[in-house]
Design an enzyme around this catalytic site. Sequence first.
Site, PDB file in Angstrom:
ATOM      1  N   HIS A  19       6.660 -17.957  -0.101  1.00 38.88           N
ATOM      2  CA  HIS A  19       5.525 -18.678   0.460  1.00 38.88           C
ATOM      3  C   HIS A  19       4.841 -19.485  -0.644  1.00 38.88           C
ATOM      4  O   HIS A  19       5.290 -19.496  -1.790  1.00 38.88           O
ATOM      5  CB  HIS A  19       4.561 -17.710   1.160  1.00 38.88           C
ATOM      6  CG  HIS A  19       4.015 -16.617   0.296  1.00 38.88           C
ATOM      7  ND1 HIS A  19       3.213 -16.849  -0.801  1.00 38.88           N
ATOM      8  CD2 HIS A  19       4.177 -15.268   0.358  1.00 38.88           C
ATOM      9  CE1 HIS A  19       2.881 -15.710  -1.348  1.00 38.88           C
ATOM     10  NE2 HIS A  19       3.468 -14.729  -0.688  1.00 38.88           N
ATOM     11  N   HIS A  22       4.056 -17.891  -4.102  1.00 41.45           N
ATOM     12  CA  HIS A  22       5.203 -17.875  -5.021  1.00 41.45           C
ATOM     13  C   HIS A  22       5.417 -19.272  -5.614  1.00 41.45           C
ATOM     14  O   HIS A  22       5.661 -19.428  -6.805  1.00 41.45           O
ATOM     15  CB  HIS A  22       6.497 -17.492  -4.287  1.00 41.45           C
ATOM     16  CG  HIS A  22       6.444 -16.180  -3.559  1.00 41.45           C
ATOM     17  ND1 HIS A  22       6.765 -16.070  -2.234  1.00 41.45           N
ATOM     18  CD2 HIS A  22       6.143 -14.939  -3.967  1.00 41.45           C
ATOM     19  CE1 HIS A  22       6.662 -14.809  -1.850  1.00 41.45           C
ATOM     20  NE2 HIS A  22       6.285 -14.092  -2.886  1.00 41.45           N
ATOM     21  N   CYS A 127       2.391   6.633  -0.201  1.00 38.94           N
ATOM     22  CA  CYS A 127       2.419   5.430   0.646  1.00 38.94           C
ATOM     23  C   CYS A 127       3.738   4.704   0.415  1.00 38.94           C
ATOM     24  O   CYS A 127       4.057   4.318  -0.713  1.00 38.94           O
ATOM     25  CB  CYS A 127       1.252   4.496   0.336  1.00 38.94           C
ATOM     26  SG  CYS A 127       1.390   2.905   1.204  1.00 38.94           S
ATOM     27  N   CYS A 130       3.191   1.138  -0.958  1.00 41.24           N
ATOM     28  CA  CYS A 130       2.930   1.062  -2.407  1.00 41.24           C
ATOM     29  C   CYS A 130       4.108   1.606  -3.198  1.00 41.24           C
ATOM     30  O   CYS A 130       4.221   1.374  -4.393  1.00 41.24           O
ATOM     31  CB  CYS A 130       1.705   1.868  -2.789  1.00 41.24           C
ATOM     32  SG  CYS A 130       0.175   1.292  -2.057  1.00 41.24           S
ATOM     33  N   CYS A 144      -4.022   3.973   3.361  1.00 38.97           N
ATOM     34  CA  CYS A 144      -3.888   3.188   2.138  1.00 38.97           C
ATOM     35  C   CYS A 144      -4.674   1.890   2.301  1.00 38.97           C
ATOM     36  O   CYS A 144      -4.531   1.190   3.301  1.00 38.97           O
ATOM     37  CB  CYS A 144      -2.407   2.868   1.892  1.00 38.97           C
ATOM     38  SG  CYS A 144      -2.195   1.601   0.635  1.00 38.97           S
ATOM     39  N   HIS A 147      -2.248  -1.190   2.471  1.00 39.25           N
ATOM     40  CA  HIS A 147      -1.254  -1.303   3.546  1.00 39.25           C
ATOM     41  C   HIS A 147      -1.770  -0.828   4.888  1.00 39.25           C
ATOM     42  O   HIS A 147      -1.072  -0.941   5.892  1.00 39.25           O
ATOM     43  CB  HIS A 147       0.017  -0.548   3.159  1.00 39.25           C
ATOM     44  CG  HIS A 147       0.674  -1.150   1.970  1.00 39.25           C
ATOM     45  ND1 HIS A 147       0.465  -0.690   0.687  1.00 39.25           N
ATOM     46  CD2 HIS A 147       1.468  -2.230   1.861  1.00 39.25           C
ATOM     47  CE1 HIS A 147       1.126  -1.460  -0.159  1.00 39.25           C
ATOM     48  NE2 HIS A 147       1.740  -2.404   0.514  1.00 39.25           N
ATOM     49  N   LYS A 298      -7.751 -15.416   4.586  1.00 34.92           N
ATOM     50  CA  LYS A 298      -6.733 -14.775   3.774  1.00 34.92           C
ATOM     51  C   LYS A 298      -5.346 -15.102   4.352  1.00 34.92           C
ATOM     52  O   LYS A 298      -5.181 -15.135   5.569  1.00 34.92           O
ATOM     53  CB  LYS A 298      -6.979 -13.265   3.834  1.00 34.92           C
ATOM     54  CG  LYS A 298      -6.363 -12.505   2.700  1.00 34.92           C
ATOM     55  CD  LYS A 298      -6.709 -11.032   2.776  1.00 34.92           C
ATOM     56  CE  LYS A 298      -5.666 -10.277   1.980  1.00 34.92           C
ATOM     57  NZ  LYS A 298      -5.804  -8.843   2.035  1.00 34.92           N
ATOM     58  N   LYS A 301       0.590 -12.055   7.110  1.00 35.04           N
ATOM     59  CA  LYS A 301       1.561 -12.070   8.203  1.00 35.04           C
ATOM     60  C   LYS A 301       0.858 -11.912   9.542  1.00 35.04           C
ATOM     61  O   LYS A 301       1.198 -12.574  10.509  1.00 35.04           O
ATOM     62  CB  LYS A 301       2.548 -10.910   8.026  1.00 35.04           C
ATOM     63  CG  LYS A 301       3.845 -11.329   7.386  1.00 35.04           C
ATOM     64  CD  LYS A 301       4.840 -10.184   7.428  1.00 35.04           C
ATOM     65  CE  LYS A 301       6.005 -10.478   6.503  1.00 35.04           C
ATOM     66  NZ  LYS A 301       6.862  -9.311   6.270  1.00 35.04           N
TER      67      LYS A 301
HETATM   68 ZN   LIG Z   1       0.006   1.335   0.227  1.00 34.85          ZN
END
Ligand SMILES: [Zn+2]
Length: 519
Positions: A19, A22, A127, A130, A144, A147, A298, A301
Amino acid sequence: MNPSYYVTTPIYYVNAEPHIGHAYTYCVADTLTRFHRLRGCDVWLVTGTDEHGEKIVEAAAARGIAPRAFTDEISAQFRAVWDEVGLRADRFVRTTDADHARNVQAILQRVHDAGWIELRSYDGLYCVGCERFLTDRDLENGRCRDHERVPEARRESNYFFLMSRAFGWLRDHIEQSPGFIRPARYRNETLAMLRDESGLGDLSISRPKSRLDWGIELPFDRDHVCYVWFDALISYLTGAGYPDDPTFPARWASAEHLIGKDILKPHTIFWPIMLKAAGLAPPRHISVHGYWNIEGRKMSKSLANVLSPLTMRDRYGFEAFRYAALREMSFGLDADLRDASLVERINADLANNLGNLVSRTLNLTERFTGGRVPAPDEGATGEPERELAALAAQTVTSVETLVTDLELHRALEEIFRLVDAANRLMDLRAPWKAAKDPAGEPIVRTTLHAACETLRVVALLLAPFLPVACAEILARIGLPSALETARLPGDALRWGAVPVGAPTRKGSPLFPRLEARKP
Ligand SMILES: [Zn+2]
């Protein structure tokens, strides 16, 4: 021997497609590489893909294919996108490459032999996102933070890298090396993490193969594979030719890692200590940029607003997008990517300011000076011409400092101030009017000489940011190979070096004007 300059983008994790975040880091790396080449350095740019770990296994399983097939596909997709937008690296490291796996095992063995690794059994909340056990501060309402998923209770025997024993050393190193982590806000953030060791501790660096076998085996215990970060970070050594390439020591001594702020901790804490344990020096710079928000939100997805570099190419032209991104983001801070501001930026700076200087200068040289760069006339050289020459000299100096300090947006601002000044000189001297009067001939020559000279200096300074367009500008003023020999600092960037009599060519507009999107 020339000095070295070695720069890396992160090794991108292949659980998602490339994206603009990157692409931005890659554009900065590419710009810095070209800038250091202009300064006479031997440059080396490395990017790649990070392909191991649980998230990859999950993503491959969701597609019903093997991890290897999945990473082959996504890694190829990254390379294809970079090719399509003209970004090229000297080495593309895949963490599944054989030489990389060898390096990871060699470093693990070395660190283990030096007593930095210990087997411990561990109970905790894990997690998968992570790929690590979480501490209390990672949790919010039992999930988390990063996530938003509920971690699993796990008990495992893992190898730990005894990172905490070097926190004092790292603190000293950061305090004694002001440019090591930059901009300063990230240096301060790292020092704050180190002051509060409860959030850090030692680092689990293995996963039992019974649970995860998609990874590099530990050389001293074949029942475990290496944790993704330990594996991925070593790609920076692999990319630089570790251990055997004769250029490795010089490259490594000049290494600059470009990263987004989301991966600060692994780079500014894990990595320098891993290198110390392996008997290697820390990189020279870890340079950290902020996030791109999209139209004030932000990028994520779930908001379906993740933008591909190819979308940017189709909308703006990739090079124009690259310019606008480098101009709009103050390196280190978050920036907002808005279609309306990109269009305005591209139209104002590229189509109008620079595009206009190029097209009118070359139209006028064709009409009035026989399609050649004219000689200036001393009698027609006044205060405005001398001011432009002085501004050009000052711009060369300040751009060199600003790019070295990663103030890319300010370097661009300075270059465009020079373009602006040349356009104002054209308006003031109005060579198209002067040409109507035989007595005006010296004014025509002097003004068009100054305009060609500005184009030359601007194209050389701007080439690291806008490589394709600047090569074209240099070709149109009869200097197609000027970039190969130009050195900063040096005579090539000095005012007055444009060769009189060089053939000019007007060509088509360099940057088409963009239409604003209908609201
Ligand atoms: Zn996480």
